[in-house]
Design an enzyme around this catalytic site. Structure first.
Site, short mmCIF file in Angstrom:
data_model
loop_
_atom_site.label_atom_id
_atom_site.label_comp_id
_atom_site.label_asym_id
_atom_site.label_seq_id
_atom_site.Cartn_x
_atom_site.Cartn_y
_atom_site.Cartn_z
N HIS A 122 -2.24 0.65 7.32
CA HIS A 122 -3.42 1.30 6.70
C HIS A 122 -3.66 0.13 5.48
O HIS A 122 -3.01 -0.46 4.65
CB HIS A 122 -2.96 2.70 6.20
CG HIS A 122 -4.22 3.23 5.54
ND1 HIS A 122 -4.92 3.30 4.33
CD2 HIS A 122 -4.85 4.32 5.90
CE1 HIS A 122 -5.81 3.72 3.77
NE2 HIS A 122 -6.15 4.55 4.98
N ASP A 199 5.69 3.75 3.49
CA ASP A 199 4.48 4.62 3.17
C ASP A 199 4.62 5.70 3.87
O ASP A 199 4.67 5.79 5.41
CB ASP A 199 3.11 3.60 3.60
CG ASP A 199 2.10 4.49 3.99
OD1 ASP A 199 2.06 5.54 3.68
OD2 ASP A 199 0.93 3.72 4.29
N GLN A 202 1.81 9.64 6.81
CA GLN A 202 1.78 10.33 7.96
C GLN A 202 3.02 10.89 8.39
O GLN A 202 3.30 11.55 9.16
CB GLN A 202 1.51 9.21 8.97
CG GLN A 202 -0.18 8.61 8.83
CD GLN A 202 -1.10 9.82 9.00
OE1 GLN A 202 -1.00 10.81 9.71
NE2 GLN A 202 -2.24 9.51 8.17
N LYS A 225 -1.98 15.64 3.15
CA LYS A 225 -1.37 15.25 4.46
C LYS A 225 -0.28 16.44 4.71
O LYS A 225 0.27 16.37 5.80
CB LYS A 225 -1.06 14.00 4.71
CG LYS A 225 -2.21 13.08 4.72
CD LYS A 225 -2.40 11.79 4.97
CE LYS A 225 -3.47 10.96 4.81
NZ LYS A 225 -4.43 10.47 5.70
N CYS A 363 -9.29 2.85 8.63
CA CYS A 363 -8.70 2.00 7.80
C CYS A 363 -7.70 1.08 8.09
O CYS A 363 -6.65 1.10 7.23
CB CYS A 363 -8.05 3.03 6.59
SG CYS A 363 -9.53 3.99 5.72
#
Length: 405
Positions: A122, A199, A202, A225, A363
């Site tokens: 991303h 990261d 997700q 999220k 993105c």
């Protein structure tokens, strides 16, 4: 294992909404998840009964606000198995969390040092490192992926060297759904002494995140999220690193001592949390974590896998539909193209059928360029989606295919 999806759905008020007279089929969960009533209630309750600033008031409301705010931090720390609650730094989201690390890194790098990211990133986990390396005169190396969207582990190993100071990679690709072997990648990076940032934007909503087991130095994610509110996120970092990490912002609360000409910074977590925080957001995030922890994680995984498998089977059977990202280890994301149809047109037609998906580059422009496409249509599933909603998605896609032919 079984999951009562209808009972779960009943906890999300927005899922009863209609769009143009059709039941909402919400399949944009990789962008943001919906909120259960427990989270909504926690935020409303704070503003209606406890609203006050934290850490600085000599009155009941401030004490109660502080208690709830810090209890939320403790909930998040427990959820990811942090070594200490002060390792949880509140941020505005994943992007700000990565920026805190990148800003500090830019002051610690030297010319000739190297940072690694992947083709899956991303923008938030790519442009940040570009800027950090540019400021320091360091080099950013990019780990390639295979055509199916799987990370090339051999190439990853070859890029590692004693010059590598930090390695960053996604837990799960937002654009493709690829699940990276984050523990294996971390172990390889630590052999050359590099810091590791994962990261987790997700990955966090699928549960089972244990930062001690992963072995990384930083794990970052957003509340929205994880069925929580927007505008709140978390930077988790090892205490011994965060205690000396260059500060991100300066101002109130993070100060130990200040004169008109100099200042010193306070202890964690304050030293990295300047100013009045998003108190309601943190409390809402804590409520989301406590709500999520009550669920049967194995049953949730089984349900999400069934959704993705069912959608993949239908996609492979639909003439002219191409799945983008077919790594063997995937979760919750179906990115695709239809022959002769622009993703934006697909999204528009699906919206008229009540089906909400994402279209565009997600993105992840460099990743789209890697595949030679401008973007995709993306359906992303969560724990409250149903097999019937997958059927609705493909009924709408068949209509879009016919209209755009």
């Amino acid at each position: 294992m079984s999951l009562d999806v209808n009972a779960l759905r009943a906890q999300f008020p927005i899922l009863s909404k209609t769009v143009d007279g059709k039941p909402l089929v919400y399949l944009d969960n990789a962008a943001t998840t919906q909120k259960p009533q427990a989270v909504i209630d926690a935020i409303v309750d704070f503003y209606t009964g406890t609203n006050a600033n934290v850490h600085r008031g000599a009155h009941h409301l401030s004490d109660e606000a502080t208690r709830r705010y810090e209890n939320a931090r403790a909930s998040v720390a427990s959820f990811i198995n942090a070594g200490a609650r002060e390792e949880v730094i509140w941020t505005a989201g994943t992007t700000e969390a990565i920026n805190i690390v990148a800003n500090g890194l830019s002051q610690l790098l030297a010319e000739g040092d190297e940072v690694m990211a992947t083709e899956l990133e991303h923008h938030a986990n790519l442009v940040t490192w570009q800027q950090a390396c540019r400021k320091a005169g360091a080099t950013l190396n990019i780990v390639p992926i295979f055509d199916n969207g799987e990370l090339d582990i051999e190439a990853f190993e070859k890029l590692l060297s004693d010059k590598t100071k930090l390695v960053a990679f996604p837990h799960v690709s937002n654009a493709l759904g690829t699940v990276n072997p984050i523990k294996v990648l971390t172990e390889k990076a630590k052999r050359v002494g590099a810091w590791v940032l994962v990261d987790g934007a997700q990955g966090i909503a699928h549960g089972g995140v244990d930062v001690q087991d992963i072995g990384c130095d930083f794990y970052v994610f957003s509340g929205h999220k994880l069925f929580g509110p927007t505008g709140i996120g978390c930077l988790w970092g090892k205490k011994e690193i965060l205690e000396s990490w260059p500060v991100w912002q300066v101002g109130g609360e993070m100060i130990k001592d200040v004169s008109y000409h100099e200042a010193t910074w306070g202890a964690l977590p304050n030293r990295l949390e300047a100013g009045t925080p998003n108190i309601a957001g943190a409390i809402g995030m804590g409520a989301a974590v406590e709500w999520f922890k009550q669920l049967d994680i194995e049953a949730l995984h089984e349900h999400e896998t069934a959704l993705l498998n069912y959608a993949t089977e239908q996609a492979e059977a639909l003439d002219g539909m191409r799945i983008v990202g077919t790594a063997p280890n995937k979760i919750g994301v179906l990115s695709f193209l239809l022959d002769g149809a622009h993703p934006a047109d697909i999204g528009f037609i699906l919206d008229r059928q009540g089906v909400a998906i994402r279209t565009g580059d997600n993105c992840a422009q460099p990743l789209m360029k890697r595949f030679g496409i401008p973007g995709t249509a993306r359906a992303s599933f969560s724990i409250y989606n149903t097999l019937e909603e997958v059927d609705s998605l493909f009924a709408a896609l068949k209509k879009a295919k016919m209209m755009l032919a």
